[in-house]
Motif scaffolding. Structure first.
Motif, short mmCIF file in Angstrom:
data_model
loop_
_atom_site.label_atom_id
_atom_site.label_comp_id
_atom_site.label_asym_id
_atom_site.label_seq_id
_atom_site.Cartn_x
_atom_site.Cartn_y
_atom_site.Cartn_z
N ALA A 34 9.30 3.48 -3.64
CA ALA A 34 8.24 2.55 -3.99
C ALA A 34 8.83 1.19 -4.38
O ALA A 34 8.35 0.14 -3.93
N ARG A 35 9.86 1.21 -5.22
CA ARG A 35 10.48 -0.05 -5.64
C ARG A 35 11.12 -0.78 -4.47
O ARG A 35 11.06 -2.02 -4.36
N GLN A 36 11.74 -0.03 -3.57
CA GLN A 36 12.35 -0.63 -2.39
C GLN A 36 11.31 -1.32 -1.52
O GLN A 36 11.54 -2.44 -1.01
N LEU A 37 10.17 -0.69 -1.33
CA LEU A 37 9.11 -1.28 -0.52
C LEU A 37 8.55 -2.55 -1.16
O LEU A 37 8.25 -3.52 -0.47
N LEU A 38 8.42 -2.56 -2.48
CA LEU A 38 7.93 -3.75 -3.17
C LEU A 38 8.94 -4.90 -3.04
O LEU A 38 8.55 -6.07 -2.92
N ASP A 39 10.21 -4.56 -3.09
CA ASP A 39 11.24 -5.58 -2.86
C ASP A 39 11.10 -6.16 -1.46
O ASP A 39 11.17 -7.39 -1.27
N GLN A 40 10.88 -5.30 -0.47
CA GLN A 40 10.73 -5.76 0.91
C GLN A 40 9.51 -6.66 1.06
O GLN A 40 9.50 -7.59 1.87
N ALA A 41 8.47 -6.40 0.27
CA ALA A 41 7.24 -7.20 0.33
C ALA A 41 7.38 -8.52 -0.41
O ALA A 41 6.45 -9.33 -0.42
N ARG A 91 0.83 -1.21 0.00
CA ARG A 91 0.00 0.00 0.00
C ARG A 91 0.87 1.26 0.00
O ARG A 91 0.57 2.23 -0.70
N GLN A 92 1.93 1.24 0.80
CA GLN A 92 2.81 2.40 0.85
C GLN A 92 3.53 2.61 -0.48
O GLN A 92 3.72 3.75 -0.92
N ALA A 93 3.92 1.52 -1.13
CA ALA A 93 4.59 1.63 -2.43
C ALA A 93 3.68 2.29 -3.46
O ALA A 93 4.12 3.12 -4.26
N ILE A 94 2.40 1.93 -3.43
CA ILE A 94 1.45 2.54 -4.35
C ILE A 94 1.35 4.04 -4.07
O ILE A 94 1.31 4.86 -5.00
N GLN A 95 1.34 4.41 -2.79
CA GLN A 95 1.29 5.84 -2.45
C GLN A 95 2.51 6.57 -3.00
O GLN A 95 2.40 7.64 -3.60
N TYR A 96 3.70 5.99 -2.80
CA TYR A 96 4.92 6.65 -3.25
C TYR A 96 5.02 6.71 -4.78
O TYR A 96 5.69 7.58 -5.33
N ALA A 97 4.35 5.79 -5.47
CA ALA A 97 4.42 5.76 -6.93
C ALA A 97 3.50 6.76 -7.58
O ALA A 97 3.67 7.11 -8.75
N ALA A 120 2.63 1.69 -13.45
CA ALA A 120 3.40 0.84 -14.36
C ALA A 120 4.89 1.11 -14.24
O ALA A 120 5.72 0.22 -14.50
N ARG A 121 5.28 2.30 -13.81
CA ARG A 121 6.69 2.66 -13.68
C ARG A 121 7.39 1.86 -12.59
O ARG A 121 8.62 1.75 -12.59
N VAL A 122 6.63 1.31 -11.65
CA VAL A 122 7.25 0.53 -10.57
C VAL A 122 6.85 -0.94 -10.66
O VAL A 122 7.11 -1.72 -9.74
N GLY A 123 6.23 -1.36 -11.77
CA GLY A 123 5.92 -2.77 -11.99
C GLY A 123 4.57 -3.22 -11.51
O GLY A 123 4.35 -4.42 -11.28
N ILE A 124 3.62 -2.29 -11.35
CA ILE A 124 2.26 -2.64 -10.96
C ILE A 124 1.33 -2.39 -12.15
O ILE A 124 1.32 -1.30 -12.72
#
Length: 221
Positions: free
Chosen positions: A92-99, A42-48, A141-145
């Motif tokens: 955002a990318r860092q948070l998705l990696d953590q997830a 959710r946080q990654a989506i916010q940052y993106a 889409a820029r962060v892979g979602i």
């Protein structure tokens, strides 16, 4: 908004700006889709999301970015310490990696080790909501979602939201300038019914610390 500059430059007119008490919410169905239970997603989506882009492209500047603290900038209890700071794609990318969503397939969509992809249907109403949906689709889409924007009439959208039958949804409504107790109604443990989906709590969200604070706010003068 397109006609506004004409009147701003004419001394015979005075432009009055209403407070930002009508806005859009991005809803996560956390009850039926476990991926949204992960705070990092959710946080990654916010940052993106770049909130300035729809303000400029769709509202033609006649709007303000939403606050991470939910209460809008014109609310009497707005806290400037949580003001919108702009997008951060690296974060955002860092948070998705953590997830655990650190693999990218041929379509540039992130997935985890069990093959679950960050690909969702994004439910919107008509008009401006469709355009907002397309802007958010490009941004995420820029962060892979990957988002698939699904547009229905607003009555149908409201019904689907009330029935919690969606993955991601965009909901526009007023009332943002009212008593801040609406935060307890949305995020707390007391379900509130009503004809408007804006009156319903977010299913699947649990935060004991936040609930305690909101209950204290409810009883503190």
């Amino acid at each position: 908004p397109d006609l506004l500059p004409r009147f701003q430059k004419d001394p015979e007119y005075r432009v009055v700006q209403a407070p930002a008490c009508w806005g859009y919410r991005l809803l996560f169905n956390m009850q039926d889709h476990a991926v949204f239970q992960q705070r990092e997603v959710r946080q990654a989506i916010q940052y993106a999301i770049d909130k300035e882009e729809p303000v400029e492209k769709i509202a033609r500047g006649a709007a303000v970015p939403g606050s991470p603290g939910v209460l809008p900038v014109d609310h009497i209890l707005y806290n400037p310490a949580v003001a919108y700071q702009g997008p951060d794609l690296d974060r955002a990318r860092q948070l998705l990696d953590q997830a655990g969503f650190n693999a990218v397939d041929d379509g540039n969509v992130r997935r985890n080790e069990v093959g679950e992809e960050l690909a969702f249907t994004f439910l919107v109403g008509g008009g401006a909501e469709v355009r907002i949906g397309e802007v958010l689709k490009e941004q995420l889409a820029r962060v892979g979602i990957q988002l698939t924007v699904k547009s229905v009439d607003r009555k149908t959208r409201d019904t689907i939201v009330r029935e919690n039958d969606y993955q991601l949804a965009l909901l526009g409504h007023g009332g943002w300038g009212g008593d801040a107790d609406y935060l307890r109604e949305r995020f707390g443990d007391q379900p509130k019914g009503g004809l408007s989906p804006s009156a319903s709590r977010l299913h699947g969200y649990e935060n004991a610390e936040l609930l305690a604070l909101l209950n204290e706010q409810y009883t503190t003068i």
